[in-house]
Design a protein around this motif. Structure first.
Motif, PDB file in Angstrom:
ATOM      1  N   TRP A 338     -25.034 -37.911  15.399  1.00 19.29           N
ATOM      2  CA  TRP A 338     -25.195 -38.694  16.630  1.00 19.29           C
ATOM      3  C   TRP A 338     -26.187 -39.813  16.338  1.00 19.29           C
ATOM      4  O   TRP A 338     -27.210 -39.578  15.693  1.00 19.29           O
ATOM      5  CB  TRP A 338     -25.709 -37.808  17.754  1.00 19.29           C
ATOM      6  CG  TRP A 338     -25.582 -38.416  19.116  1.00 19.29           C
ATOM      7  CD1 TRP A 338     -26.501 -39.201  19.754  1.00 19.29           C
ATOM      8  CD2 TRP A 338     -24.476 -38.302  20.014  1.00 19.29           C
ATOM      9  NE1 TRP A 338     -26.034 -39.588  20.987  1.00 19.29           N
ATOM     10  CE2 TRP A 338     -24.788 -39.043  21.165  1.00 19.29           C
ATOM     11  CE3 TRP A 338     -23.247 -37.637  19.943  1.00 19.29           C
ATOM     12  CZ2 TRP A 338     -23.922 -39.125  22.263  1.00 19.29           C
ATOM     13  CZ3 TRP A 338     -22.398 -37.728  21.022  1.00 19.29           C
ATOM     14  CH2 TRP A 338     -22.721 -38.460  22.172  1.00 19.29           C
ATOM     15  N   PRO A 339     -25.941 -41.022  16.796  1.00 15.37           N
ATOM     16  CA  PRO A 339     -26.817 -42.145  16.455  1.00 15.37           C
ATOM     17  C   PRO A 339     -28.136 -42.131  17.229  1.00 15.37           C
ATOM     18  O   PRO A 339     -28.234 -41.592  18.326  1.00 15.37           O
ATOM     19  CB  PRO A 339     -25.983 -43.369  16.827  1.00 15.37           C
ATOM     20  CG  PRO A 339     -25.093 -42.881  17.945  1.00 15.37           C
ATOM     21  CD  PRO A 339     -24.774 -41.454  17.605  1.00 15.37           C
ATOM     22  N   THR A 340     -29.148 -42.736  16.628  1.00 12.28           N
ATOM     23  CA  THR A 340     -30.447 -42.900  17.274  1.00 12.28           C
ATOM     24  C   THR A 340     -30.338 -43.935  18.390  1.00 12.28           C
ATOM     25  O   THR A 340     -29.687 -44.966  18.221  1.00 12.28           O
ATOM     26  CB  THR A 340     -31.488 -43.363  16.241  1.00 12.28           C
ATOM     27  OG1 THR A 340     -31.565 -42.382  15.195  1.00 12.28           O
ATOM     28  CG2 THR A 340     -32.854 -43.546  16.879  1.00 12.28           C
ATOM     29  N   PRO A 341     -30.957 -43.699  19.546  1.00  6.02           N
ATOM     30  CA  PRO A 341     -30.862 -44.667  20.657  1.00  6.02           C
ATOM     31  C   PRO A 341     -31.379 -46.044  20.255  1.00  6.02           C
ATOM     32  O   PRO A 341     -32.288 -46.175  19.436  1.00  6.02           O
ATOM     33  CB  PRO A 341     -31.743 -44.041  21.741  1.00  6.02           C
ATOM     34  CG  PRO A 341     -31.797 -42.594  21.408  1.00  6.02           C
ATOM     35  CD  PRO A 341     -31.729 -42.503  19.922  1.00  6.02           C
ATOM     36  N   ASP A 342     -30.805 -47.074  20.854  1.00  4.81           N
ATOM     37  CA  ASP A 342     -31.224 -48.459  20.668  1.00  4.81           C
ATOM     38  C   ASP A 342     -32.423 -48.708  21.580  1.00  4.81           C
ATOM     39  O   ASP A 342     -32.277 -48.761  22.809  1.00  4.81           O
ATOM     40  CB  ASP A 342     -30.057 -49.389  21.016  1.00  4.81           C
ATOM     41  CG  ASP A 342     -30.387 -50.864  20.871  1.00  4.81           C
ATOM     42  OD1 ASP A 342     -31.585 -51.211  20.853  1.00  4.81           O
ATOM     43  OD2 ASP A 342     -29.454 -51.680  20.791  1.00  4.81           O
ATOM     44  N   ALA A 343     -33.617 -48.853  20.990  1.00  7.54           N
ATOM     45  CA  ALA A 343     -34.848 -48.967  21.782  1.00  7.54           C
ATOM     46  C   ALA A 343     -34.824 -50.170  22.715  1.00  7.54           C
ATOM     47  O   ALA A 343     -35.320 -50.099  23.848  1.00  7.54           O
ATOM     48  CB  ALA A 343     -36.057 -49.036  20.854  1.00  7.54           C
ATOM     49  N   GLU A 344     -34.251 -51.265  22.265  1.00  9.34           N
ATOM     50  CA  GLU A 344     -34.200 -52.456  23.110  1.00  9.34           C
ATOM     51  C   GLU A 344     -33.321 -52.221  24.323  1.00  9.34           C
ATOM     52  O   GLU A 344     -33.668 -52.616  25.449  1.00  9.34           O
ATOM     53  CB  GLU A 344     -33.686 -53.653  22.304  1.00  9.34           C
ATOM     54  CG  GLU A 344     -33.652 -54.952  23.092  1.00  9.34           C
ATOM     55  CD  GLU A 344     -33.211 -56.146  22.254  1.00  9.34           C
ATOM     56  OE1 GLU A 344     -32.969 -57.214  22.844  1.00  9.34           O
ATOM     57  OE2 GLU A 344     -33.100 -56.004  21.018  1.00  9.34           O
ATOM     58  N   ARG A 345     -32.172 -51.554  24.112  1.00  8.49           N
ATOM     59  CA  ARG A 345     -31.295 -51.285  25.252  1.00  8.49           C
ATOM     60  C   ARG A 345     -31.937 -50.268  26.190  1.00  8.49           C
ATOM     61  O   ARG A 345     -31.813 -50.395  27.421  1.00  8.49           O
ATOM     62  CB  ARG A 345     -29.931 -50.788  24.772  1.00  8.49           C
ATOM     63  CG  ARG A 345     -28.973 -50.516  25.932  1.00  8.49           C
ATOM     64  CD  ARG A 345     -27.532 -50.643  25.562  1.00  8.49           C
ATOM     65  NE  ARG A 345     -26.665 -50.539  26.737  1.00  8.49           N
ATOM     66  CZ  ARG A 345     -26.393 -51.533  27.573  1.00  8.49           C
ATOM     67  NH1 ARG A 345     -26.945 -52.717  27.373  1.00  8.49           N
ATOM     68  NH2 ARG A 345     -25.596 -51.362  28.611  1.00  8.49           N
ATOM     69  N   VAL A 346     -32.593 -49.278  25.643  1.00  9.41           N
ATOM     70  CA  VAL A 346     -33.300 -48.306  26.475  1.00  9.41           C
ATOM     71  C   VAL A 346     -34.283 -49.020  27.394  1.00  9.41           C
ATOM     72  O   VAL A 346     -34.361 -48.742  28.597  1.00  9.41           O
ATOM     73  CB  VAL A 346     -34.030 -47.274  25.594  1.00  9.41           C
ATOM     74  CG1 VAL A 346     -35.065 -46.491  26.401  1.00  9.41           C
ATOM     75  CG2 VAL A 346     -33.024 -46.312  24.970  1.00  9.41           C
TER      76      VAL A 346
END
Length: 363
Positions: A338-346
Motif C-alpha cells: 500500500w502506498p505512503t500517503p501524499d503529505a501535500e494532499r493530506v
C-alpha cells in the motif's frame, strides 16, 4: 511500502485515551482547554490498520498487506490528525485497531462466538468467493468486503472459544479504549455546550472506494452503480436524498442543517458539481450516529430550552478522491503493498475540511 506482509502492532500493546485523542496545540493546551473551544467531535472508527500481533495466528495465509489496508479507512487518519492540528474547533478520537477485530460502527454482538459461527456458516452456504449476506453478524467478519478469506475457521469447539476470547480480550487494549473515550468525549462536550450555550456536532468520518479488490490485489473492480460514492463525499443523517425524514424514521441531524453542511462542503472543497456532495447516498449512516442520535433525542427538550442543537452526522468520502489520482492508480494495479500517503494532499484535504466547517458555522 514494499512488503506484502500484514503490518502488526507489537504483542501486549495497550493504548490509553491520550494516545487516541488529538487536538490543536496539545503541547500547550489541555484536553479541557480543547473541549472548551471545540464544537465538533470527529471520530474515525475504521482508521486503524495495523493488526495486534496476538491475532496474527488467526489470519488466512492469503491475507496480504494490500487486502489488510483496503479493509480499513486508513486514508482518513492522516487527514483528520492534520485537521485537528490546524483547527482548534475540533477534537478528534481515533480507533487504533482495525475493524477486523470488531467493527465499532456495528452493534456489539451479545455472543461473539455464536456470531462468528453464523457468519462462517453463511459464507459456506454462499460458496467460496461469492457474496454472502452477513447482515446482523458482520461486527467481526470472516471475509473481506470482496469476500476473500480473512480469518481461519476453527476446527473444534476449543478453537472457536479461543478465537472469540482472544479477539474479545485484545479488543479491550485499543478498540474498547476508543469506544469509552469517544463516549466520554461526547458526554463532556455536550455538557460544555449546555454550559456555554453553543451547538454541538459529532462527526463519524469514513472513506469507501468505488472499486473492490481482485485476488491479485488490484482494487479495480467497479462497484454497482447503486453502491458508488459521489465524487467527494456522502453526508448522512439517516434521512432521504434531501436530508428529510424517511417516514417515521428519526434523523440524527436536522434536515436544514445537513443541507447547509452539504453546501459548505461544496464551498470548502471547491467543487462545481453539486452532485459531488450527496446526502444519504449510498449510505444512510451507521451505528455511531444512530447511537449518538438516540442520546441527543433524550436531551432534545433540554437542548431546545437552551437554544442549541445537538447533531450526529456521518461523512463517507470517496477514497479515490482522498488518495489523489496517482495513488489511486497505484492500488488499481496488482500488488501486495500500500502506498505512503501524499503529505501535500493530506494537508490540502485537512484545510478543506476546516474550510467546510467554518463555512457551516458562518452560514
Amino acid at each position: 511500502m514494499t512488503s506484502g506482509e500484514p503490518v502488526l502492532i507489537p504483542a501486549g500493546t495497550v493504548f490509553t485515551p491520550e494516545d487516541l485523542t488529538f487536538y490543536a496545540d496539545r503541547d500547550s493546551r489541555s484536553l479541557d482547554d480543547a473541549i472548551a473551544e471545540a464544537d465538533v467531535l470527529v471520530s474515525c472508527p475504521h482508521s486503524g490498520s495495523a493488526i495486534p500481533a496476538e491475532l496474527s495466528r488467526f489470519l488466512a495465509p492469503e491475507f496480504t498487506q494490500r487486502l489488510q489496508f483496503d479493509f480499513t479507512d486508513m486514508s482518513t487518519s492522516p487527514i483528520v490528525r492534520r485537521w485537528a492540528e490546524i483547527d482548534s474547533r475540533i477534537v478528534y478520537v481515533e480507533n487504533p485497531h482495525p475493524r477486523m477485530i470488531r467493527d465499532p460502527n456495528r452493534a456489539k454482538p451479545e455472543n461473539l462466538e455464536a456470531s462468528l459461527r453464523e457468519a462462517f456458516a453463511r459464507v459456506h452456504k454462499a460458496g467460496a468467493g461469492n457474496k454472502a449476506d452477513l447482515t446482523g453478524v458482520d461486527a467481526v467478519r470472516p471475509v473481506t468486503f470482496s469476500f476473500y478469506p480473512l480469518l481461519l475457521e476453527p476446527s473444534d469447539d476449543a478453537g472457536w472459544k479461543n478465537l472469540a476470547e482472544t479477539f474479545t480480550e485484545t479488543a479491550e487494549h485499543g478498540l474498547g479504549v476508543y469506544e469509552r473515550t469517544r463516549d466520554a468525549l461526547i458526554e463532556g462536550m455536550v455538557e460544555k455546550s449546555f454550559e456555554l450555550g453553543r451547538s454541538f456536532t459529532t462527526l463519524s468520518f469514513h472513506d469507501t472506494m468505488n472499486h473492490t479488490t481482485r485476488r491479485d490485489g488490484a482494487v479495480n473492480v467497479e462497484r454497482p452503480e447503486a453502491d458508488r460514492l459521489p465524487d467527494v463525499v456522502a453526508l448522512s443523517n439517516r434521512g432521504d436524498h434531501h436530508g428529510n425524514r424517511r417516514g417515521d424514521n428519526p434523523v440524527t441531524m436536522d434536515p436544514e442543517l445537513i443541507r447547509t453542511l452539504a453546501v459548505s462542503h461544496r464551498k470548502g472543497f471547491q467543487v462545481d458539481d453539486p452532485d459531488a456532495v450527496a446526502l444519504n447516498q449510498p449510505y444512510l449512516g451507521s451505528f455511531e450516529i444512530i447511537r449518538a442520535g438516540a442520546r441527543f433525542a433524550e436531551l432534545s427538550a433540554r437542548a431546545a430550552e437552551a437554544g442549541i442543537t445537538l447533531s450526529a452526522v456521518q461523512a463517507e468520502f470517496k477514497r479515490e478522491f482522498l488518495l489523489g489520482n496517482e495513488l489511486a492508480a497505484y492500488i488499481m494495479k496488482p500488488g501486495l503493498d500500500w502506498p505512503t500517503p501524499d503529505a501535500e494532499r493530506v494537508d490540502q484535504l485537512a484545510h478543506a475540511c476546516k474550510a467546510s466547517w467554518d463555512h457551516y458555522r458562518n452560514s
